[in-house]
Write an enzyme that holds these catalytic residues in place. Structure first.
Site, PDB file in Angstrom:
ATOM      1  N   LYS A  87      -4.906   1.893  -3.718  1.00  0.00           N
ATOM      2  CA  LYS A  87      -3.819   1.583  -1.991  1.00  0.00           C
ATOM      3  C   LYS A  87      -4.904   1.684  -0.976  1.00  0.00           C
ATOM      4  O   LYS A  87      -5.026   0.086  -0.530  1.00  0.00           O
ATOM      5  CB  LYS A  87      -3.506   2.241  -1.413  1.00  0.00           C
ATOM      6  CG  LYS A  87      -1.500   2.606  -3.019  1.00  0.00           C
ATOM      7  CD  LYS A  87      -1.384   0.944  -3.356  1.00  0.00           C
ATOM      8  CE  LYS A  87      -0.051   1.570  -3.501  1.00  0.00           C
ATOM      9  NZ  LYS A  87       0.859   0.273  -4.243  1.00  0.00           N
ATOM     10  N   TYR A 131      -4.975   7.225  -6.867  1.00  0.00           N
ATOM     11  CA  TYR A 131      -3.389   6.531  -6.466  1.00  0.00           C
ATOM     12  C   TYR A 131      -3.965   6.103  -4.857  1.00  0.00           C
ATOM     13  O   TYR A 131      -3.923   4.582  -4.831  1.00  0.00           O
ATOM     14  CB  TYR A 131      -2.142   7.190  -6.248  1.00  0.00           C
ATOM     15  CG  TYR A 131      -0.831   6.646  -6.215  1.00  0.00           C
ATOM     16  CD1 TYR A 131      -0.785   5.128  -6.760  1.00  0.00           C
ATOM     17  CD2 TYR A 131      -0.591   6.623  -4.605  1.00  0.00           C
ATOM     18  CE1 TYR A 131       0.757   5.044  -5.815  1.00  0.00           C
ATOM     19  CE2 TYR A 131       1.009   6.118  -3.531  1.00  0.00           C
ATOM     20  CZ  TYR A 131       1.265   5.087  -4.431  1.00  0.00           C
ATOM     21  OH  TYR A 131       2.093   4.699  -4.313  1.00  0.00           O
ATOM     22  N   SER A 166       0.983  -1.060  -0.385  1.00  0.00           N
ATOM     23  CA  SER A 166       0.379   0.090   0.486  1.00  0.00           C
ATOM     24  C   SER A 166       0.925   1.346   0.110  1.00  0.00           C
ATOM     25  O   SER A 166       2.126   1.011  -0.608  1.00  0.00           O
ATOM     26  CB  SER A 166      -0.801   0.289   0.979  1.00  0.00           C
ATOM     27  OG  SER A 166      -1.982   1.154   0.950  1.00  0.00           O
ATOM     28  N   SER A 167       0.571   2.355   0.797  1.00  0.00           N
ATOM     29  CA  SER A 167       1.143   3.539   0.983  1.00  0.00           C
ATOM     30  C   SER A 167       0.256   4.116   2.407  1.00  0.00           C
ATOM     31  O   SER A 167      -0.559   4.383   2.343  1.00  0.00           O
ATOM     32  CB  SER A 167       1.243   3.861  -0.406  1.00  0.00           C
ATOM     33  OG  SER A 167       1.191   5.672  -0.069  1.00  0.00           O
TER      34      SER A 167
HETATM   35  N1  LIG Z   1       9.083   4.672  -3.511  1.00  0.00           N
HETATM   36  C1  LIG Z   1       7.557   5.495  -2.842  1.00  0.00           C
HETATM   37  O1  LIG Z   1       8.228   6.325  -2.331  1.00  0.00           O
HETATM   38  C2  LIG Z   1       6.076   4.774  -2.025  1.00  0.00           C
HETATM   39  C3  LIG Z   1       6.105   4.429  -0.977  1.00  0.00           C
HETATM   40  C4  LIG Z   1       4.580   3.849  -0.814  1.00  0.00           C
HETATM   41  C5  LIG Z   1       4.318   2.892  -1.748  1.00  0.00           C
HETATM   42  N2  LIG Z   1       5.369   2.319  -3.024  1.00  0.00           N
HETATM   43  C6  LIG Z   1       4.540   1.244  -3.690  1.00  0.00           C
HETATM   44  O2  LIG Z   1       5.286   0.641  -4.041  1.00  0.00           O
HETATM   45  C7  LIG Z   1       5.825  -0.681  -4.739  1.00  0.00           C
HETATM   46  C8  LIG Z   1       6.904  -0.714  -5.561  1.00  0.00           C
HETATM   47  O3  LIG Z   1       7.570   1.247  -5.838  1.00  0.00           O
HETATM   48  P1  LIG Z   1       8.994   1.503  -6.077  1.00  0.00           P
HETATM   49  O4  LIG Z   1       9.422   3.091  -5.447  1.00  0.00           O
HETATM   50  O5  LIG Z   1       9.659   0.131  -6.122  1.00  0.00           O
HETATM   51  O6  LIG Z   1       8.886   1.853  -7.897  1.00  0.00           O
HETATM   52  P2  LIG Z   1       9.834   2.343  -8.716  1.00  0.00           P
HETATM   53  O7  LIG Z   1      11.335   2.260  -8.471  1.00  0.00           O
HETATM   54  O8  LIG Z   1       9.604   3.072  -9.782  1.00  0.00           O
HETATM   55  O9  LIG Z   1       9.673   0.808  -9.127  1.00  0.00           O
HETATM   56  C9  LIG Z   1       8.318   0.153  -9.911  1.00  0.00           C
HETATM   57  C10 LIG Z   1       8.671  -1.093 -10.512  1.00  0.00           C
HETATM   58  O10 LIG Z   1       7.548  -2.211 -10.658  1.00  0.00           O
HETATM   59  C11 LIG Z   1       7.663  -2.058 -12.244  1.00  0.00           C
HETATM   60  N3  LIG Z   1       6.348  -1.946 -13.033  1.00  0.00           N
HETATM   61  C12 LIG Z   1       5.812  -0.443 -13.329  1.00  0.00           C
HETATM   62  N4  LIG Z   1       4.947  -0.250 -13.824  1.00  0.00           N
HETATM   63  C13 LIG Z   1       4.555  -2.007 -13.837  1.00  0.00           C
HETATM   64  C14 LIG Z   1       3.825  -2.230 -14.929  1.00  0.00           C
HETATM   65  N5  LIG Z   1       2.218  -1.723 -15.838  1.00  0.00           N
HETATM   66  N6  LIG Z   1       3.383  -3.953 -14.475  1.00  0.00           N
HETATM   67  C15 LIG Z   1       4.538  -4.798 -14.354  1.00  0.00           C
HETATM   68  N7  LIG Z   1       5.688  -3.666 -13.875  1.00  0.00           N
HETATM   69  C16 LIG Z   1       5.390  -2.427 -12.994  1.00  0.00           C
HETATM   70  C17 LIG Z   1       8.756  -2.168 -12.548  1.00  0.00           C
HETATM   71  O11 LIG Z   1       9.249  -2.540 -13.803  1.00  0.00           O
HETATM   72  P3  LIG Z   1      10.106  -2.026 -15.354  1.00  0.00           P
HETATM   73  O12 LIG Z   1      10.906  -1.525 -14.220  1.00  0.00           O
HETATM   74  O13 LIG Z   1      10.540  -3.010 -15.957  1.00  0.00           O
HETATM   75  O14 LIG Z   1      10.152  -0.518 -15.517  1.00  0.00           O
HETATM   76  C18 LIG Z   1       9.451  -1.371 -11.475  1.00  0.00           C
HETATM   77  O15 LIG Z   1      10.350  -3.127 -10.911  1.00  0.00           O
HETATM   78  C19 LIG Z   1       4.673   0.516  -5.989  1.00  0.00           C
HETATM   79  O16 LIG Z   1       3.871  -0.556  -5.719  1.00  0.00           O
HETATM   80  C20 LIG Z   1       4.557   2.005  -4.953  1.00  0.00           C
HETATM   81  O17 LIG Z   1       2.779   2.195  -5.593  1.00  0.00           O
HETATM   82  C21 LIG Z   1       6.117   3.983  -3.141  1.00  0.00           C
END
Ligand SMILES: NC(=O)c1ccc[n+]([C@@H]2O[C@H](COP(=O)([O-])OP(=O)(O)OC[C@H]3O[C@@H](n4cnc5c(N)ncnc54)[C@H](OP(=O)(O)O)[C@@H]3O)[C@@H](O)[C@H]2O)c1
Length: 252
Positions: free
Chosen positions: A161, A157, A143-144
């Protein structure tokens, strides 16, 4: 005893990749997915193998649920051919994208993209993968913090979540019969590529996050990878149906 296997969506970068590395350190093998970055995916396989672990990376767009049955078939094949197994143990529904759009400006196209990736995707992907998940296994949804506190521009978004948080409780209730526990981890703002890398690269945003976090800094990928590894570690099976926030105490 067999090594455990975790299937992690979005393992090519960011939090999914970090979780994979923490799990490998815990003796868990990895089936990861990538969407567009085959290069990053292959680099991760090499890194995991250099650490003595085993990994396979498969392409998957979690926004395209019509392909999930074929993906499950592929996972079954990889389990047999590369791991000599019929089932995996942990499903980590992590893949996702960030999008900033105020409520009044959000288009139907933006909404559909978010709902497909962040809600319909994990809903039906989990359904398709359940026959391959071991009884006694675990599911971790992601989630977030934005589902608890509200920052302008994240309504759609965060609502997806929030839907995942409700779904997590229902999954835990219904899958308890198979001894599968289901929890949802809610990261605060973390320094990854997410949303164009704003939290990591925009000094003003990073400072705002740090200033509103009890521990005084923005989150780093290791903060979340370690928390995911903890939630599938031996001894945490009794944690079930819970939303666990890993935000360093953001907006308390
Ligand atoms: N970073 C934050 O601040 C934060 C906070 C709260 C929650 N989250 C959640 O944490 C999770 C991961 O985020 P992150 O920070 O690791 O993001 P990230 O660094 O942008 O990495 C995103 C990952 O998801 C994959 N992806 C993107 N779109 C996709 C799709 N349509 N189908 C399958 N795979 C897809 C990407 O694959 P490719 O590399 O091949 O493009 C990459 O492996 C997400 O669910 C996000 O909502 C993140």
């Amino acid at each position: 005893m067999n090594r455990k296997i975790a299937l992690i969506t979005g393992a090519s970068r960011g939090l999914g990749k970090n979780a994979a590395l923490h799990l490998v350190a815990q003796g868990v093998d990895i089936i990861g997915t990538y969407n567009s970055r085959a290069d990053e995916a292959q680099a991760l396989v090499a890194e995991i193998e250099s650490l003595g672990g085993r990994a396979a990376m498969l392409q998957l767009d979690v926004g395209q649920s019509e392909h999930f049955a074929a993906f499950a078939f592929e996972v079954a094949k990889v389990l047999r051919s590369q791991f000599d197994r019929e089932h995996f143990d942990f499903l980590i529904n992590n893949a996702g994208i960030g999008m900033h759009a105020n409520f009044v400006d959000t288009t139907v196209e933006q909404f559909d993209l978010l709902v497909n990736i962040h809600f319909k995707g994990p809903f039906f992907l989990t359904q398709n993968l359940l026959p391959l998940l071991n009884d006694g296994g675990r599911i971790i949804n992601v989630s977030s913090g934005l589902a608890r506190f509200s920052l302008p521009g994240y309504g759609a978004y965060a609502a997806m979540k929030g839907a995942m948080e409700v779904l997590t409780r229902y999954q835990a209730k219904e899958l308890g019969a198979r001894n599968i526990s289901v929890n949802i981890l809610a990261p605060g703002a973390i320094e990854t590529d997410f949303g164009g890398g704003t939290v990591r690269d925009n000094a003003e945003v990073n400072k705002m996050v740090a200033g509103n976090t009890a521990l005084g800094r923005a989150g780093r990928p290791d903060d979340i990878g370690a928390a995911i590894a903890l939630l599938v570690a031996p001894g945490s099976q009794w944690i079930n149906g819970q939303r666990i926030e890993a935000s360093g105490g953001m907006f308390l």
